[in-house]
Design an enzyme around this catalytic site. Sequence first.
Site, PDB file in Angstrom:
ATOM      1  N   ASN A   1       0.847  -1.200   0.000  1.00 34.87           N
ATOM      2  CA  ASN A   1       0.000   0.000   0.000  1.00 34.87           C
ATOM      3  C   ASN A   1       0.876   1.242   0.000  1.00 34.87           C
ATOM      4  O   ASN A   1       1.941   1.284   0.629  1.00 34.87           O
ATOM      5  CB  ASN A   1      -1.001   0.002   1.156  1.00 34.87           C
ATOM      6  CG  ASN A   1      -0.391  -0.210   2.519  1.00 34.87           C
ATOM      7  OD1 ASN A   1       0.662  -0.826   2.651  1.00 34.87           O
ATOM      8  ND2 ASN A   1      -1.053   0.298   3.543  1.00 34.87           N
TER       9      ASN A   1
ATOM     10  N   GLU B   1       0.388   5.185   0.672  1.00 34.61           N
ATOM     11  CA  GLU B   1      -0.554   6.188   1.164  1.00 34.61           C
ATOM     12  C   GLU B   1      -0.176   7.583   0.677  1.00 34.61           C
ATOM     13  O   GLU B   1       0.898   7.798   0.113  1.00 34.61           O
ATOM     14  CB  GLU B   1      -0.628   6.115   2.692  1.00 34.61           C
ATOM     15  CG  GLU B   1      -1.134   4.756   3.142  1.00 34.61           C
ATOM     16  CD  GLU B   1      -1.445   4.670   4.626  1.00 34.61           C
ATOM     17  OE1 GLU B   1      -0.994   5.539   5.403  1.00 34.61           O
ATOM     18  OE2 GLU B   1      -2.151   3.712   4.993  1.00 34.61           O
TER      19      GLU B   1
ATOM     20  N   CYS C   1      -4.038   0.773  -2.512  1.00 34.55           N
ATOM     21  CA  CYS C   1      -3.894  -0.467  -1.739  1.00 34.55           C
ATOM     22  C   CYS C   1      -2.826  -1.380  -2.359  1.00 34.55           C
ATOM     23  O   CYS C   1      -2.501  -1.267  -3.544  1.00 34.55           O
ATOM     24  CB  CYS C   1      -5.216  -1.234  -1.712  1.00 34.55           C
ATOM     25  SG  CYS C   1      -6.492  -0.449  -0.731  1.00 34.55           S
TER      26      CYS C   1
ATOM     27  N   GLU D   1      -3.012  -4.533  -3.165  1.00 33.00           N
ATOM     28  CA  GLU D   1      -3.501  -5.392  -4.252  1.00 33.00           C
ATOM     29  C   GLU D   1      -3.487  -4.640  -5.577  1.00 33.00           C
ATOM     30  O   GLU D   1      -3.169  -5.189  -6.630  1.00 33.00           O
ATOM     31  CB  GLU D   1      -4.937  -5.865  -3.972  1.00 33.00           C
ATOM     32  CG  GLU D   1      -5.089  -6.702  -2.726  1.00 33.00           C
ATOM     33  CD  GLU D   1      -5.396  -5.877  -1.477  1.00 33.00           C
ATOM     34  OE1 GLU D   1      -4.787  -4.791  -1.309  1.00 33.00           O
ATOM     35  OE2 GLU D   1      -6.234  -6.303  -0.685  1.00 33.00           O
TER      36      GLU D   1
ATOM     37  N   CYS E   1     -10.282  -4.803   0.219  1.00 35.68           N
ATOM     38  CA  CYS E   1     -11.343  -3.793   0.339  1.00 35.68           C
ATOM     39  C   CYS E   1     -12.220  -3.821  -0.912  1.00 35.68           C
ATOM     40  O   CYS E   1     -11.897  -4.465  -1.918  1.00 35.68           O
ATOM     41  CB  CYS E   1     -10.732  -2.413   0.543  1.00 35.68           C
ATOM     42  SG  CYS E   1     -10.089  -1.668  -0.975  1.00 35.68           S
TER      43      CYS E   1
ATOM     44  N   CYS F   1     -10.605  -2.792  -4.210  1.00 36.87           N
ATOM     45  CA  CYS F   1      -9.694  -3.811  -4.744  1.00 36.87           C
ATOM     46  C   CYS F   1     -10.464  -4.995  -5.319  1.00 36.87           C
ATOM     47  O   CYS F   1     -10.042  -5.581  -6.311  1.00 36.87           O
ATOM     48  CB  CYS F   1      -8.719  -4.269  -3.662  1.00 36.87           C
ATOM     49  SG  CYS F   1      -7.478  -3.011  -3.318  1.00 36.87           S
TER      50      CYS F   1
HETATM   51  N1  THU Z   1      -5.293  -1.475   2.433  1.00 35.31           N
HETATM   52  C1  THU Z   1      -4.738  -2.293   1.486  1.00 35.31           C
HETATM   53  O1  THU Z   1      -3.586  -2.097   1.077  1.00 35.31           O
HETATM   54  N2  THU Z   1      -5.501  -3.299   0.994  1.00 35.31           N
HETATM   55  C2  THU Z   1      -6.784  -3.562   1.373  1.00 35.31           C
HETATM   56  O2  THU Z   1      -7.451  -4.376   0.772  1.00 35.31           O
HETATM   57  C3  THU Z   1      -7.324  -2.879   2.542  1.00 35.31           C
HETATM   58  C4  THU Z   1      -6.649  -1.616   2.919  1.00 35.31           C
HETATM   59  C5  THU Z   1      -4.498  -0.355   2.939  1.00 35.31           C
HETATM   60  C6  THU Z   1      -5.008   0.987   2.531  1.00 35.31           C
HETATM   61  C7  THU Z   1      -4.472   1.863   3.643  1.00 35.31           C
HETATM   62  O3  THU Z   1      -3.153   2.254   3.299  1.00 35.31           O
HETATM   63  C8  THU Z   1      -4.426   0.954   4.851  1.00 35.31           C
HETATM   64  O4  THU Z   1      -4.513  -0.362   4.346  1.00 35.31           O
HETATM   65  C9  THU Z   1      -5.547   1.182   5.852  1.00 35.31           C
HETATM   66  O5  THU Z   1      -6.776   1.143   5.243  1.00 35.31           O
END
Ligand code: THU
Length: 152
Positions: free
Chosen positions: A62, A64, A73, A75, A106, A109
């Site tokens: 991920n 940010e 994210c 994925e 999520c 994704c």
């Molecule tokens: N996140 C992911 O990388 N993948 C997911 O499927 C769920 C959320 C990340 C996004 C963000 O940087 C952190 O997790 C908290 O939501």
Amino acid sequence: MGSKFTKPLSAFATLTPVEQELVLKCWEAAKQSYSPYSKFPVGAAILAENEQGERKVFTGCNVENASYGGTICAERTAGVKAVSEGYRMFVTVAVVCAKIPGGPPCGFCRQFLCEFGGYRAEVLTVQNSGNDICRWTMDELLPDSFGPHSLQ
Ligand code: THU
């Protein structure tokens, strides 16, 4: 074995060699996570196939952003790397949050993954530090989805 989901836990030892590789590589990918805001480091590894039928593993974390909505994210990072190299068919996706293992992909994704590989692609969520996994198909994670087929 107990699971917090409707899916049972499967032990690492029961996975195929390539599935085991994906599980180990998603942990590795989480080490590159840029997550100063959530402090929730996620890693993903995708086995993807190109039009020649060649298969390759792509990883991602991920990433940010100070403008929170700009966050990508793990994925999708891995998936974009695969698609941008011509590997458009996602076969298997492994994902882990290195701090709190167990979260499935999520909603964004799920939609993204469905675009490349559709219903049959499998998602392995790493549930704990012992690498037990839950196994899902994309059809289970995003039933009755809107996808490329909906536009035809
Ligand atoms: N996140 C992911 O990388 N993948 C997911 O499927 C769920 C959320 C990340 C996004 C963000 O940087 C952190 O997790 C908290 O939501």
